[in-house]
Write an enzyme that holds these catalytic residues in place. Structure first.
Site, mmCIF file in Angstrom:
data_model
loop_
_atom_site.group_PDB
_atom_site.id
_atom_site.type_symbol
_atom_site.label_atom_id
_atom_site.label_comp_id
_atom_site.label_asym_id
_atom_site.label_seq_id
_atom_site.Cartn_x
_atom_site.Cartn_y
_atom_site.Cartn_z
ATOM 1 C CG HIS A 185 -1.835 1.178 1.238
ATOM 2 N ND1 HIS A 185 -2.948 1.245 0.421
ATOM 3 C CD2 HIS A 185 -1.782 2.342 1.920
ATOM 4 C CE1 HIS A 185 -3.544 2.414 0.621
ATOM 5 N NE2 HIS A 185 -2.871 3.095 1.528
ATOM 6 C CD GLU A 211 4.612 1.050 -3.770
ATOM 7 O OE1 GLU A 211 3.560 1.297 -3.166
ATOM 8 O OE2 GLU A 211 4.677 0.990 -5.019
HETATM 9 C C1 GRF Z 1 1.691 0.791 -6.073
HETATM 10 O O1 GRF Z 1 2.000 2.098 -5.687
HETATM 11 C C2 GRF Z 1 1.001 0.043 -4.981
HETATM 12 O O2 GRF Z 1 1.371 0.444 -3.708
HETATM 13 C C3 GRF Z 1 -0.443 0.398 -5.212
HETATM 14 O O3 GRF Z 1 -0.582 0.433 -6.612
HETATM 15 C C4 GRF Z 1 0.676 0.785 -7.202
HETATM 16 C C5 GRF Z 1 0.954 -0.245 -8.243
HETATM 17 O O4 GRF Z 1 2.054 0.088 -9.053
HETATM 18 N N1 GRF Z 1 -1.317 -0.526 -4.540
HETATM 19 P P1 GRF Z 1 2.607 -0.953 -10.118
HETATM 20 O O5 GRF Z 1 1.426 -1.448 -10.946
HETATM 21 O O6 GRF Z 1 3.254 -2.089 -9.388
HETATM 22 O O7 GRF Z 1 3.586 -0.189 -10.960
#
Ligand code: GRF
Length: 214
Positions: free
Chosen positions: A112, A176
């Site tokens: 998230h 992330e």
């Molecule tokens: C990410 O920022 C995640 O935290 C959110 O959606 C985004 C997805 O990015 N839930 P991606 O599709 O992995 O580039």
């Protein structure tokens, strides 16, 4: 070699799926095997990433089902032929039904883009800007039936210096792409345990998740 495998759910770009795939490039104890990728969106770029890397994938269109429960049951049915230990929601933009969560109890984690419990739901970067928050970041948590409410496993944060939407998004993505693969590999290696609603990481107890500093 461990046979630990993950299933990944995606809805869009899939840069986080890519970060999981890329763990294979450095083959060590952190590398992850992806058993299957699922998307509710047949046009998701994430599916191209799966295809390119010879990872099995499938899609189902929610509009073809009468209810969330029916849709999720169809996914459960399709997943039966795949063997996996952990289900990772990496940019999966749908809420899961109770039935689905029960089926994979304590095996689903979600990424998230905020420092939970602050800012569950959508548009987290916009909310950071609006409220002039000092810190922003990303959280990985176990999924329960609430919206982004499950046990927090880990998070990573940064100090906001520039309240620019694109920059914030970019910075959160950078974190992330490190946080999610690391947490998956710690689960794979048995370092993260979640038993009787109690989280331990490398033998230490965490109530509100562990901060990972990159
Ligand atoms: C990410 O920022 C995640 O935290 C959110 O959606 C985004 C997805 O990015 N839930 P991606 O599709 O992995 O580039």
């Amino acid at each position: 070699m461990s046979s630990f495998k993950i299933a990944v759910f995606v809805s869009g770009n899939g840069s986080n799926l890519q970060s999981l795939i890329d763990t294979k490039k450095i083959s060590n104890e952190h590398s992850l095997d992806i058993a299957v990728v699922f998307s509710n969106n047949k046009d998701a770029l994430a599916l191209k990433r799966a295809e390119k890397n010879n990872i099995p994938f499938f899609t189902l269109d929610p509009n073809e089902f009468n209810s969330r429960e029916d849709f999720d049951e169809a996914i459960i049915d399709k997943l039966k032929i795949f063997d996996f230990n952990l289900l990772v929601l990496a940019g999966y933009m749908r809420i899961l039904s109770e039935k689905f969560i029960e089926e994979y109890e304590n095996k689903i984690i979600n990424l998230h883009p905020s420092l939970l419990p602050k800012y569950p739901g959508l548009n987290t970067h916009e909310k950071i800007i609006k409220n002039k928050e000092i810190y922003h970041g990303a959280t990985v948590h176990f999924v329960d039936s609430g919206l982004d409410t499950g046990q927090i496993i880990g998070f990573s944060k940064f100090e906001v210096k520039n309240y620019d939407l694109e920059l914030l998004e970019q910075k959160v993505h950078e974190l992330e792409h490190k946080l999610l693969p690391l947490i998956c590999s710690l689960i794979k290696n048995g370092e993260i345990k979640f038993i009787d609603r109690s989280l331990t990481i490398s033998g230490q107890n965490y109530i509100n998740g562990k901060e990972f500093i990159f």
